[in-house]
Enzyme design. Structure first.
Site, PDB file in Angstrom:
ATOM      1  N   CYS A 171       4.887  88.938  29.373  1.00  0.00           N
ATOM      2  CA  CYS A 171       5.866  87.880  29.088  1.00  0.00           C
ATOM      3  C   CYS A 171       5.377  86.818  28.118  1.00  0.00           C
ATOM      4  O   CYS A 171       6.128  85.911  27.771  1.00  0.00           O
ATOM      5  CB  CYS A 171       6.320  87.258  30.407  1.00  0.00           C
ATOM      6  SG  CYS A 171       7.071  88.509  31.469  1.00  0.00           S
ATOM      7  N   HIS A 302       7.611  77.672  29.118  1.00  0.00           N
ATOM      8  CA  HIS A 302       7.778  79.044  29.590  1.00  0.00           C
ATOM      9  C   HIS A 302       8.976  79.040  30.551  1.00  0.00           C
ATOM     10  O   HIS A 302       9.823  79.917  30.483  1.00  0.00           O
ATOM     11  CB  HIS A 302       6.501  79.538  30.255  1.00  0.00           C
ATOM     12  CG  HIS A 302       6.543  80.975  30.644  1.00  0.00           C
ATOM     13  ND1 HIS A 302       6.708  81.978  29.725  1.00  0.00           N
ATOM     14  CD2 HIS A 302       6.472  81.585  31.851  1.00  0.00           C
ATOM     15  CE1 HIS A 302       6.734  83.140  30.341  1.00  0.00           C
ATOM     16  NE2 HIS A 302       6.595  82.935  31.633  1.00  0.00           N
ATOM     17  N   HIS A 337      15.308  85.726  30.872  1.00  0.00           N
ATOM     18  CA  HIS A 337      13.923  85.946  30.456  1.00  0.00           C
ATOM     19  C   HIS A 337      13.861  87.237  29.659  1.00  0.00           C
ATOM     20  O   HIS A 337      13.887  88.331  30.233  1.00  0.00           O
ATOM     21  CB  HIS A 337      13.031  86.013  31.689  1.00  0.00           C
ATOM     22  CG  HIS A 337      11.563  86.037  31.376  1.00  0.00           C
ATOM     23  ND1 HIS A 337      11.063  86.336  30.125  1.00  0.00           N
ATOM     24  CD2 HIS A 337      10.476  85.780  32.155  1.00  0.00           C
ATOM     25  CE1 HIS A 337       9.748  86.279  30.151  1.00  0.00           C
ATOM     26  NE2 HIS A 337       9.364  85.947  31.367  1.00  0.00           N
TER      27      HIS A 337
END
Lengths: 421, 371
Positions: A171, A302, A337
């Site tokens: 990620c 994030h 995401h």
């Protein structure tokens, strides 16, 4: 903006950008959506969600690979590689580069990803289960390798003098790829790089995050008291990086400067983020960029919206910045995401924020959690003039990468003396 | 390429975990004896049907039984073992702070882990009845980040995928990270696991059952640091990384592996100011099928050019026919062979490593530490 003690052939600038997102394909749509605080979240369509109690996701709608492929055959590539090509095509057009010019240059192509070709690996698993056929279909098998993401770009752009690499660092992968571009340009090996990240939504990753209890039932609410997790998404973000010298030599429009980046590894837990590790990446990025926290005007967090992430990320930021944090928003609230694309899209969001003079909001926000009390730009974009911005990326395995970008204003030429004055 | 004026990247230690066994000594022995390590393994999907493969013998089980490690896939276990073998070469420690110690690892990841995980989502009573402990293994960065956890490597931790050239891409990226001062030392290299799923995927790409070359597993890791850093830590470099070049070619548009490799190596020699006549050894990739001839043809032309005896035979070694095809690890095995071909001391003359596969070529030049 005065930052660079670095020589012009070591300063790295962004001259092109491309985006494929659940908020729209193309930079103008992406920018408008960020500014409007739109949501790209909707019911999952990638696979049949029967058996899951909930299934919202940030999927890319109405994507036609054929719109973006001019030379390579889109049928040779999986969905994530197709997204990569689409974002790359946009980025090089935005940079004012023709295919012929690109082929004449030595280039790095670096694409970050979490799942690479897993969309097609999932398909093989499904076929095994439904048909009992163990041997993979050759056409599907050919799409499963992660390296197909960078190789698709090389194929489509017909590049030869190229280092083609996919960076599967989960990620945070988009920031890793941009960082690789920064180092490859600073080292003098290259003066042009095409870097970013891409992922396509997969059943594997949906099931995994669902099982971990990390997935929100409805919406992603970063920094909120009632936040219940992330939502998976997909997309691609690609950036043309260039040395300042190269960009000036060809008269390119410069979107922003990459001042620097930082990497760290928590080395503590396979899935849970660690405060010290994240703080080290932030501090390393500031050192590399030659800035202090006080100079940073905006942080693209994030910000996944899980209980753990937002708390740990905020604490880590405070460890480096002290009590005063700049506005810190989470665009995953709108996008979902998008995994390997996430931090590449975050980097693009930072550039758009600086050039279009706004701070992207955190959508779906109701009440800020005291455990992660940041000014998250709740729900509505704010007019502002961020000059230096920070983009956070954190991954499974404690792989952290943080980027620092700056608005690029060409020095104002000295006024020509008027005759007779 | 601009000359590197400071912070030259050097290799000061290496280890390998290969079908020849555990450690650099076993690898060198395999290299010296030419022992063929490709064996028959039983098929998982069709018991009784043997598959030819280069398997790492007897993976030590202390990595398998520890709490929290039981759920690790084979790739991650092999990588933990490989990292430990390199650290053993250094007496257990790199001699640097954890924050300054990192890893750059190339792998294609574990296709088996991904397939098994998704299959469970279809096969179990509920689609989310998957094993959460196995979820991290489905991402390719699991092996490298687990090594970081196991050995306390808190510096940059990067995973790369780039086909057979993976091991060389890792060396190039490690050199960049060192050049920018992002780490003091890096464990750089590549690794792969053997699984029948990997065989089936390779077979599908090679035209059908049994068509893929025998696959190898394991990998090799190199301790990289700057020459200055090595000196400060009292380590003697084995080799300098003089440079690396990578190229793509498009056969459907008239490109060839031979043409691409010739250009790649020529550029690399030019970048590094190296005379082909000075290169004493080439470790080539020996790809399956007609590509091997293209690799050989390009190298013949490279070494025919310099003023020395036209077409003089150069010493060339290849590993693939003896241990199988390592995927990302192939070029790391080749680099290990470049360092281990003439004993365990520093290189005395430049060595070239080449990698050729469909669509992609790469070359790395290692030089003696006296460079």
């Amino acid at each position: 903006m005065t930052v660079g003690q670095r020589a012009d052939d070591r300063r790295v600038v962004v001259t092109g950008m491309g985006a494929v997102t659940s908020l729209g394909t193309g930079i103008p749509d992406f920018a408008d959506s960020l500014r409007a605080g739109r949501s790209g979240i909707g019911p999952l369509k990638a696979f049949d969600p029967t058996g899951f109690a909930h299934g919202n996701a940030g999927e890319v709608g109405d994507f036609e690979a054929a719109d973006w492929f001019r030379r390579a055959d889109p049928q040779d590539y999986g969905r994530a590689a197709q997204f990569t090509v689409a974002a790359s095509r946009q980025a090089i057009q935005d940079a004012g580069l023709e295919d012929g010019q690109l082929r004449a240059r030595r280039m790095l192509v670096s694409v970050g990803t979490t799942d690479g070709g897993t969309r097609d690996l999932d398909r093989l698993a499904e076929l095994r289960f439904t048909t009992g056929e163990i041997r993979p279909d050759p056409q599907i098998a050919a799409k499963t390798g992660a390296q197909r993401l960078s190789d698709a770009v090389v194929d489509e752009l017909d590049l030869e003098d190229v280092e083609s690499v996919t960076v599967p660092v989960a990620c945070a992968a988009g920031n890793y790829a941009v960082g690789q571009g920064v180092d490859a340009l600073r080292s003098g090996e290259y003066d042009l790089a095409l870097c970013g990240g891409a992922d396509a939504l997969t059943r594997k990753t949906f099931a995994g995050f669902y099982r971990l209890g990390a997935m929100a039932p409805d919406l992603c609410r970063p920094f909120d008291t009632g936040r219940a997790g992330m939502l998976v998404g997909e997309g691609a973000g690609m950036l043309v990086l260039e040395t300042l010298e190269s960009a000036l030599a060809r008269g390119a429009r410069i979107h922003a400067e990459v001042l620097g980046y930082g990497l760290s590894c928590d080395a503590s837990h396979p899935v849970a983020p660690e405060r010290d590790g994240v703080a080290r990446a932030v501090a390393a990025a500031h050192r590399d960029a030659r800035v202090t926290g006080a100079q940073i005007d905006y942080i693209c967090a994030h910000g996944t919206g899980t209980k753990a992430n937002d708390k740990v990320e905020t604490a880590a930021l405070r460890d480096v910045f002290g009590a005063e944090l700049p506005p810190t928003s989470a665009i995953k609230s709108m996008l979902g995401h998008s995994m390997g694309a996430a931090s590449a899209l975050g980097a693009i969001a930072c550039v758009l924020a600086m050039n279009q003079r706004f701070l992207p909001p955190t959508a779906n926000h109701r009440e800020t959690d005291p455990d992660c009390a940041v000014d998250c730009v709740p729900n509505v974009a704010v007019a502002a003039e961020p000059v230096i911005t920070q983009n956070n990326g954190m991954a499974f395995g404690g792989n952290n990468a943080v980027l620092v970008l700056a608005r690029f204003d060409l020095p104002v030429p000295a006024a020509t003396p008027q005759e007779g004055t | 390429m601009r000359p590197i004026t400071a912070g030259r990247p050097v290799i000061t230690a290496w280890s390998a975990l290969s079908p020849w066994g555990e450690g650099a000594a076993a690898f060198r022995e395999g290299l010296d004896t030419g022992w063929e390590a490709v064996t028959l393994v039983d098929s998982h999907h069709w018991p009784g049907t043997p598959v030819r493969a280069g398997i790492v013998p007897g993976v030590r089980m202390e990595y398998a039984g520890t709490r929290g490690v039981r759920s690790l896939d084979r790739l991650t276990r092999l990588t933990l073992l490989l990292s430990g073998l390199l650290l053993d070469e250094l007496g257990g420690s790199t001699g640097t702070e954890p924050e300054d110690t990192g890893m750059v690892f190339a792998t294609s990841g574990s296709a088996k882990s991904g397939l098994d995980f998704t299959t469970a989502s279809y096969a179990e009573a509920k689609p989310f009845h998957v094993d959460p402990a196995r979820f991290p293994s489905t991402a390719a960065n699991c092996a490298s980040s687990r090594s970081a956890i196991w050995y306390g490597l808190k510096g940059p931790n990067t995973t790369l995928t780039g086909g057979d050239a993976g091991g060389l891409l890792a060396l190039a990226q490690a050199a960049r990270l060192l050049g920018q001062g992002r780490a003091e030392v890096l464990l750089a290299g590549a690794g792969e696991e053997y699984s029948e799923d990997r065989v089936l995927l390779e077979d599908a790409l090679h035209g059908g059952p049994g068509q893929a070359p025998p696959l190898a597993e394991g990998g090799a890791l190199f301790l990289m640091e700057t020459a200055e850093g090595a000196a400060a830590r009292g380590r003697t470099p084995l080799a300098v990384l003089r440079g690396s070049r990578f190229r793509a070619y498009h056969r459907q548009r008239g490109g060839s592996a031979a043409g691409a490799l010739l250009r790649c190596v020529t550029d690399l020699l030019g970048d590094t100011g190296t005379d082909a006549a000075d290169i004493v050894l080439t470790v080539c990739s020996e790809p399956a099928g007609p590509l091997a001839e293209e690799e050989a043809a390009a190298l013949a032309e490279v070494f025919a050019r310099p003023g020395a005896e036209a077409g003089a035979p150069r010493r060339r070694i290849a590993l693939r026919h003896r241990m199988g095809h390592g995927g990302s690890a192939a070029s790391a095995f080749q680099t290990a062979a470049a360092l281990g071909a003439d004993g365990n001391g520093p290189l005395r003359a430049p060595v070239l490593v080449t990698s050729v596969e469909e669509g992609r070529v790469a070359a790395v030049l290692l030089g003696p530490p006296t460079d």
